[in-house]
Every structure is written in C-alpha cells, then in structure tokens.
Scaffold this active site. Structure first.
Site, PDB file in Angstrom:
ATOM      1  CD  GLU A   1      -3.163  -0.345   2.259  1.00 61.31           C
ATOM      2  OE1 GLU A   1      -2.763   0.338   3.215  1.00 61.31           O
ATOM      3  OE2 GLU A   1      -4.269  -0.889   2.222  1.00 61.31           O
TER       4      GLU A   1
ATOM      5  CG  HIS B   1      -9.590   8.508   1.684  1.00 62.86           C
ATOM      6  ND1 HIS B   1      -9.860   8.558   0.338  1.00 62.86           N
ATOM      7  CD2 HIS B   1      -8.970   7.326   1.898  1.00 62.86           C
ATOM      8  CE1 HIS B   1      -9.419   7.439  -0.227  1.00 62.86           C
ATOM      9  NE2 HIS B   1      -8.866   6.685   0.691  1.00 62.86           N
TER      10      HIS B   1
ATOM     11  NE  ARG C   1      -5.139   7.787   2.626  1.00 67.04           N
ATOM     12  CZ  ARG C   1      -5.528   6.753   3.378  1.00 67.04           C
ATOM     13  NH1 ARG C   1      -5.675   6.898   4.673  1.00 67.04           N
ATOM     14  NH2 ARG C   1      -5.748   5.583   2.833  1.00 67.04           N
TER      15      ARG C   1
ATOM     16  CG  HIS D   1     -10.024   8.144   6.281  1.00 63.79           C
ATOM     17  ND1 HIS D   1     -11.115   7.316   6.131  1.00 63.79           N
ATOM     18  CD2 HIS D   1      -8.919   7.356   6.133  1.00 63.79           C
ATOM     19  CE1 HIS D   1     -10.695   6.082   5.890  1.00 63.79           C
ATOM     20  NE2 HIS D   1      -9.369   6.071   5.906  1.00 63.79           N
TER      21      HIS D   1
ATOM     22  NE  ARG E   1      -4.915   6.048   9.337  1.00 64.90           N
ATOM     23  CZ  ARG E   1      -5.619   5.168   8.613  1.00 64.90           C
ATOM     24  NH1 ARG E   1      -5.626   3.901   8.941  1.00 64.90           N
ATOM     25  NH2 ARG E   1      -6.321   5.559   7.574  1.00 64.90           N
TER      26      ARG E   1
HETATM   27  C1  LIG Z   1     -14.129   3.726   5.585  1.00 61.01           C
HETATM   28  C2  LIG Z   1     -12.933   3.441   6.455  1.00 61.01           C
HETATM   29  C3  LIG Z   1     -11.935   2.590   5.998  1.00 61.01           C
HETATM   30  C4  LIG Z   1     -10.823   2.309   6.817  1.00 61.01           C
HETATM   31  N1  LIG Z   1      -9.859   1.423   6.381  1.00 61.01           N
HETATM   32  C5  LIG Z   1      -8.844   1.085   7.219  1.00 61.01           C
HETATM   33  C6  LIG Z   1      -7.903   0.063   6.861  1.00 61.01           C
HETATM   34  O1  LIG Z   1      -7.999  -0.545   5.790  1.00 61.01           O
HETATM   35  N2  LIG Z   1      -6.902  -0.237   7.748  1.00 61.01           N
HETATM   36  C7  LIG Z   1      -6.766   0.405   8.946  1.00 61.01           C
HETATM   37  O2  LIG Z   1      -5.837   0.098   9.709  1.00 61.01           O
HETATM   38  N3  LIG Z   1      -7.658   1.351   9.317  1.00 61.01           N
HETATM   39  C8  LIG Z   1      -8.689   1.695   8.500  1.00 61.01           C
HETATM   40  N4  LIG Z   1      -9.587   2.643   8.894  1.00 61.01           N
HETATM   41  C9  LIG Z   1      -9.470   3.221  10.252  1.00 61.01           C
HETATM   42  C10 LIG Z   1      -9.931   2.190  11.285  1.00 61.01           C
HETATM   43  O3  LIG Z   1     -11.054   1.487  10.788  1.00 61.01           O
HETATM   44  C11 LIG Z   1     -10.320   2.879  12.604  1.00 61.01           C
HETATM   45  O4  LIG Z   1      -9.314   3.765  13.004  1.00 61.01           O
HETATM   46  C12 LIG Z   1     -10.500   1.829  13.711  1.00 61.01           C
HETATM   47  O5  LIG Z   1     -11.421   0.838  13.287  1.00 61.01           O
HETATM   48  C13 LIG Z   1     -10.993   2.495  15.004  1.00 61.01           C
HETATM   49  O6  LIG Z   1     -11.269   1.470  15.931  1.00 61.01           O
HETATM   50  P1  LIG Z   1     -11.792   1.842  17.379  1.00 61.01           P
HETATM   51  O7  LIG Z   1     -12.033   0.550  18.068  1.00 61.01           O
HETATM   52  O8  LIG Z   1     -10.877   2.819  18.002  1.00 61.01           O
HETATM   53  O9  LIG Z   1     -13.190   2.612  17.122  1.00 61.01           O
HETATM   54  P2  LIG Z   1     -14.513   2.149  16.364  1.00 61.01           P
HETATM   55  O10 LIG Z   1     -14.338   0.921  15.565  1.00 61.01           O
HETATM   56  O11 LIG Z   1     -15.022   3.349  15.636  1.00 61.01           O
HETATM   57  O12 LIG Z   1     -15.508   1.787  17.563  1.00 61.01           O
HETATM   58  C14 LIG Z   1     -16.007   2.797  18.413  1.00 61.01           C
HETATM   59  C15 LIG Z   1     -17.034   2.193  19.343  1.00 61.01           C
HETATM   60  O13 LIG Z   1     -17.377   3.119  20.365  1.00 61.01           O
HETATM   61  C16 LIG Z   1     -18.791   3.163  20.543  1.00 61.01           C
HETATM   62  N5  LIG Z   1     -19.143   4.455  21.138  1.00 61.01           N
HETATM   63  C17 LIG Z   1     -18.755   5.703  20.765  1.00 61.01           C
HETATM   64  N6  LIG Z   1     -19.241   6.615  21.630  1.00 61.01           N
HETATM   65  C18 LIG Z   1     -19.954   5.940  22.554  1.00 61.01           C
HETATM   66  C19 LIG Z   1     -20.703   6.330  23.700  1.00 61.01           C
HETATM   67  N7  LIG Z   1     -20.786   7.610  24.101  1.00 61.01           N
HETATM   68  N8  LIG Z   1     -21.346   5.367  24.431  1.00 61.01           N
HETATM   69  C20 LIG Z   1     -21.272   4.049  24.068  1.00 61.01           C
HETATM   70  N9  LIG Z   1     -20.548   3.628  22.990  1.00 61.01           N
HETATM   71  C21 LIG Z   1     -19.909   4.562  22.252  1.00 61.01           C
HETATM   72  C22 LIG Z   1     -19.323   2.939  19.138  1.00 61.01           C
HETATM   73  O14 LIG Z   1     -20.672   2.548  19.220  1.00 61.01           O
HETATM   74  C23 LIG Z   1     -18.365   1.821  18.697  1.00 61.01           C
HETATM   75  O15 LIG Z   1     -18.775   0.600  19.236  1.00 61.01           O
HETATM   76  C24 LIG Z   1     -10.706   2.925   8.088  1.00 61.01           C
HETATM   77  C25 LIG Z   1     -11.721   3.791   8.541  1.00 61.01           C
HETATM   78  C26 LIG Z   1     -12.827   4.039   7.738  1.00 61.01           C
HETATM   79  C27 LIG Z   1     -13.902   4.947   8.268  1.00 61.01           C
END
Ligand SMILES: Cc1cc2nc3c(=O)[nH]c(=O)nc-3n(C[C@H](O)[C@H](O)[C@H](O)COP(=O)(O)OP(=O)(O)OC[C@H]3O[C@@H](n4cnc5c(N)ncnc54)[C@H](O)[C@@H]3O)c2cc1C
Length: 492
Positions: A116, A232, A281, A339, A374
């Site tokens: 990538e 993005h 990016r 993003h 990132r």
């Molecule tokens: C379209 C897209 C494509 C991506 N592609 C990649 C990739 O290929 N590779 C990569 O490494 N990263 C990628 N990323 C980034 C990556 O997906 C995210 O940074 C990562 O998944 C974040 O994980 P997290 O567990 O921190 O948060 P999230 O997966 O966003 O989870 C957050 C959680 O918190 C909960 N929550 C939030 N506020 C509250 C509240 N007040 N009360 C109760 N629950 C709450 C939500 O309901 C959810 O369950 C991508 C992101 C996007 C949007």
C-alpha cells in the site's frame, strides 16, 4: 495476577470496535462489561475498514523497516517508542487475531500480503478481500460473546463519567429509551473511536462523533495533537454533494491507472506534485478540496479498468452502482472526507490517561504513534497492539481502591438537534478541513461563540477545543496544513 477484592465491580470498556474488543478479550479473567451504541461486530469504524492491517511478515521485511515507513508518513513527529512497540508487536498481533478466529486471506501456506502507499514492503494482511474490517470485527465479536469474563451490552450511550476523590469510578449509561443507569467500575476504558462525524464530508460512521473524547477531556484527561486529522482524497460524492458518511474510492483505484480530472477532463494533479495522482494522501486531498472550493468538481476517471471493475474492486463498484454510477463507463464524482484522527486523549504506552481510573485506547487515544499523519493500515493494528497491552495490564493490576468522597457526575451536557449538527459540521469542514488558516479558524471560533445553541452544546465545546489546537499550531506539518504558514514565518 494481583488479587482482586471479592465483588469488585467490573472493568467497563466503552466501545465495541477493534480497540474495545481486543482490550476486553485481553483483560481475562477480570470481569469486563463492554458497553456500546451498536452491536459488537457491526459497530463503529472497524467493520468499514477495507485495506487491512500492517505487519512486517514478508520475506526481507522487518519491524524496523515498518517503523521507518511509519515515521516518514508521520513527518517524524511520532513518538518513537510508541512506533517501536507498534511495529515490533505487529507480527504477534496478527498471530493473536488468528487465534481469535480471524481467517486472513492466504497465498498457499503463507498469508497473502499487499503493498500500500507509503509502505516499502508488501505487509498488509487482509481478510475477505476488501472486507477486512468486517471479517476482523465479526471474529472478535464472536470471541467476546464466547468469553466467560465478558458481558456485552449494546444499544447504550454513555453520557457521563462518575468520579470520587478525582478518580473515575463508573459511568452513566442510557438505554434506547433514554433511561439512565449508574454503573460502578474498577476501571473505565474509553474505546469510542474517532471524530469524523463532526465534519460535513466524512468516511466515518455517525458514532464517530467525539463523545468519548469530550467525556475524557471533561474528566480532566489531557488532549494531544488534537489538530491532526487525516482526510481521504477520494470519497464518492454523488452530484459533488456531501451527505452523511461517504463511501471511499480506495487509492488502489488510482494505483490501477485512474486519473483525477476536472469537468473538462483536464488532470487536476498536473503541476501539483511530481507523483501526480499517486502523491501522498494529504497532498491529493488538499488539491481536490481546492478544486471544490473554487466552485468546480473533481472526477475520478477509472474507465481504464473496464470490465475488470466488479472483480478488482467489488466494494467500490457496488457503492458506485448504488448511486447509479457505472465506473466502467462514467467518471466518479469525488470529494475529500475526514477519515482518521491522529490526535486524541493523551495516554502512555499502556493506555493510562492522567486521570486515575480512566484509560483510552484506539482512535480516541493518542500516544503519538501516528505523528501528524497515519500510515495506511496502521490503525487497526494500533487497536490490537495497544488494546492487548492495556487489557493485559488491567488483568495484572488491582482495581481502583474504594473511594469515599462525594460523587461527581461529569456529564456531556446538551447535544444538538439535526440543524445544529449540520451547522457545526459545515463550519468544521470549511475551517478545520484539509486547508486551514488563522483567520478561518478565528471565524469558526467566533461563529460558535455567537451561536447560543452551538456554544452551550458539548459538540460545540469539543469543536472549540479542536479549533483552538489548530489555531495554536501555526506551521504546516503532515496532515495539518496552514495556508497562512508563510505569513506566519514572515511575521517572526
Ligand atoms: C471507511 C474506512 C476505511 C478504513 N480502512 C482502514 C484500513 O484498511 N486499515 C486500517 O488500519 N484502518 C482503516 N480505517 C481506520 C480504522 O477502521 C479505525 O481507526 C478503527 O477501526 C478504530 O477502531 P476503534 O475501536 O478505536 O473505534 P470504532 O471501531 O469506531 O468503535 C467505536 C465504538 O465506540 C462506541 N461508542 C462511541 N461513543 C460511545 C458512547 N458515548 N457510548 C457508548 N458507545 C460509544 C461505538 O458505538 C463503537 O462501538 C478505516 C476507517 C474508515 C472509516
């Protein structure tokens, strides 16, 4: 393991994305209550991830080279120790995910690894082709449902942290009917994801509204690098309009020969960067943003991919078809989109904030690992590596001692109605987007101050903090671009 007092309250993990699920699983055998707005496996940004997860697993690749690429992407402003931990523990993180049931795509006996942008080696492991996030989230959710120490509670919104004697001792959670419940905790982990939903153009789900970040700041945790937001360059935007979370058109489409053009078919990246459409990016995102703000549109002409579209890019193809666009024959309208948040609640390398009893992990946290930009596929990895570290640390350490002082409820406070959210998102998109200036940031701060609804709301207060951080960093670095950087330099 340190002995936990009998009947000690559970560790509360808020968020069922990759960071929250990994933390909860690694905290065994301590009881964990995992609270989230949606159901584990389908919630947050995690299931949307397409590309995959990075680790130095290929022949000739090393964690040191992965670290080198991470530092280059982050413009050298990363925390080097955090980068070393991330990249050295990446191969073990992939093996652990496999033990949790993640079936990565394979080439014979070995994992299939992709190259990538920004990576010097093929080191992106993926599952289900471009559905990596979905596969990983599903496997972790199944593992959490089977784990005896984890209780999952979906459909609940945490809107306050409870403190005694300056220590976080629980949360207030509301169910779908708005009923509030106080829940005691031996430790509270914020794993609530990013802030993309604060911007009019975003790839993030609506849950990425920054509530967890706002809760942590209100409880006294420090913010770090809050101005560092990655945009993005190519989100699918029918009619050049932004409405809700926008599907991404992955960089791999440009890698396959697609070109960014204006309405007259002229290449928009010509003369901007020698790498043209394959420039980093942030550079491409700024250019598309500038074209949009000059009143013109940008189109991704990917007709060269021809009949191979459905096989090569099934997710993007489906997203285009859902909007009535056939990318085999029509150029795709694109806009940049918020993003990923590199900044967040400041933590050490175990996920500890400066507030006793409060921890943060994943996109809501900032230990400096991403610097000011990132590297692709490092954020799922961050969730696994630092989630496992935090979970293991919580398993080994005693829950918080009993606190006896008066109960303090630090609540988010008023939110916004749909019209208020729209005003705020447009404002942040305009002034905290890919191109910023001191005067634009001041304008946005003044608009919030003079709008009583925005000013009194928690999203408005969070926006002020983010704008203030961007105002303070007067020089461009990584994804933070100040159009008035030269003027700032001249003034000195
Ligand atoms: C379209 C897209 C494509 C991506 N592609 C990649 C990739 O290929 N590779 C990569 O490494 N990263 C990628 N990323 C980034 C990556 O997906 C995210 O940074 C990562 O998944 C974040 O994980 P997290 O567990 O921190 O948060 P999230 O997966 O966003 O989870 C957050 C959680 O918190 C909960 N929550 C939030 N506020 C509250 C509240 N007040 N009360 C109760 N629950 C709450 C939500 O309901 C959810 O369950 C991508 C992101 C996007 C949007």
């Amino acid at each position: 393991m340190a002995h936990a007092p009998k009947n000690a309250p559970p560790i509360i993990v808020i968020g069922a994305g990759i960071a929250g699920l990994c933390t909860a699983l690694a905290a065994a055998p301590r009881p964990v209550l995992l609270l989230a707005r949606g159901s584990a496996g389908n919630d947050g940004a995690t299931p949307l991830a397409q590309g995959g997860i990075a680790a130095a697993l290929g022949a000739g690749d090393t964690p040191a080279q992965h670290a080198h690429d991470t530092l280059i992407a982050g413009a050298g402003s990363n925390d080097r120790e955090a980068v070393a931990v991330l990249t050295q523990q990446a191969p073990a993180a992939i093996a652990w995910l496999q033990r949790q049931g993640v079936a990565f795509d394979r080439d014979g006996d070995a994992l299939s690894l992709h190259l990538e942008g920004g990576h010097g080696h093929a080191r992106i492991a993926h599952a289900g082709g471009d559905r990596s996030g979905q596969h990983i989230a599903h496997a972790l959710a199944v593992a959490a449902q089977r784990a005896a120490h984890i209780q999952l509670q979906s459909g609940c919104d945490v809107d306050a942290l409870l403190l005694r004697d300056g220590r976080v001792i629980g949360v207030r959670a509301r169910d779908g009917n708005g009923h509030a419940q106080h829940i005691a905790a031996s430790a509270v982990v914020l794993a609530t994801g990013g802030i993309g939903a604060l911007f009019a153009c975003s790839s993030n789900p609506p849950s990425a509204d920054g509530a967890g970040l706002a809760l942590g700041l209100r409880a006294g945790a420090a913010g770090r690098d809050l101005e560092f937001v990655q945009f993005h360059p190519t989100a699918l935007a029918p009619n050049g309009e932004a409405a809700g979370p926008l599907p991404l058109v992955s960089e791999a489409v440009r890698g396959a020969g697609a070109r960014l053009c204006d309405g007259n078919g002229q290449p928009v990246m010509a003369g901007v960067d020698p790498r043209g459409d394959l420039a980093p990016r942030d550079i491409v995102a700024r250019r598309v943003w500038q074209v949009h703000h000059s009143g013109a549109s940008t189109w991704l002409d990917a007709r060269c991919i021809g009949e191979g579209w459905p096989q090569q890019f099934p997710t993007v193809f489906a997203a285009c078809r859902a909007q009535g666009i056939d990318p085999r024959h029509d150029p795709i309208p694109v806009l940049p989109a918020a993003h990923f948040h590199m900044g967040g609640l400041a933590t050490d390398l175990l996920g500890r904030t400066r507030v006793p009893g409060l921890y943060a992990v994943g996109e809501v946290a900032c230990n400096g690992v991403h610097g000011s930009n990132r590297l692709a596929s490092n954020s799922l990895l961050e969730g696994v590596v630092f989630g496992r570290r935090l979970g293991a640390w919580l398993a080994e350490n005693n829950p918080s001692p009993a606190a006896t002082g008066a109960l303090q409820t630090l609540a988010l406070g008023p939110t916004l109605d749909a019209a208020g959210w729209q005003r705020l998102r447009e404002l942040l998109w305009q002034h905290l987007g890919p191109v910023r200036s001191g005067s634009g940031l001041d304008t946005a701060l003044a608009v919030i101050a003079h709008d009583p609804t925005l000013a009194a709301s928690w999203p408005g207060e969070l926006a002020r903090t983010l704008l203030g951080a961007a105002r303070q960093r007067e020089h461009s670095i990584g994804a933070h671009f100040r159009s008035d950087d030269a003027q700032v330099a001249r003034r000195r």
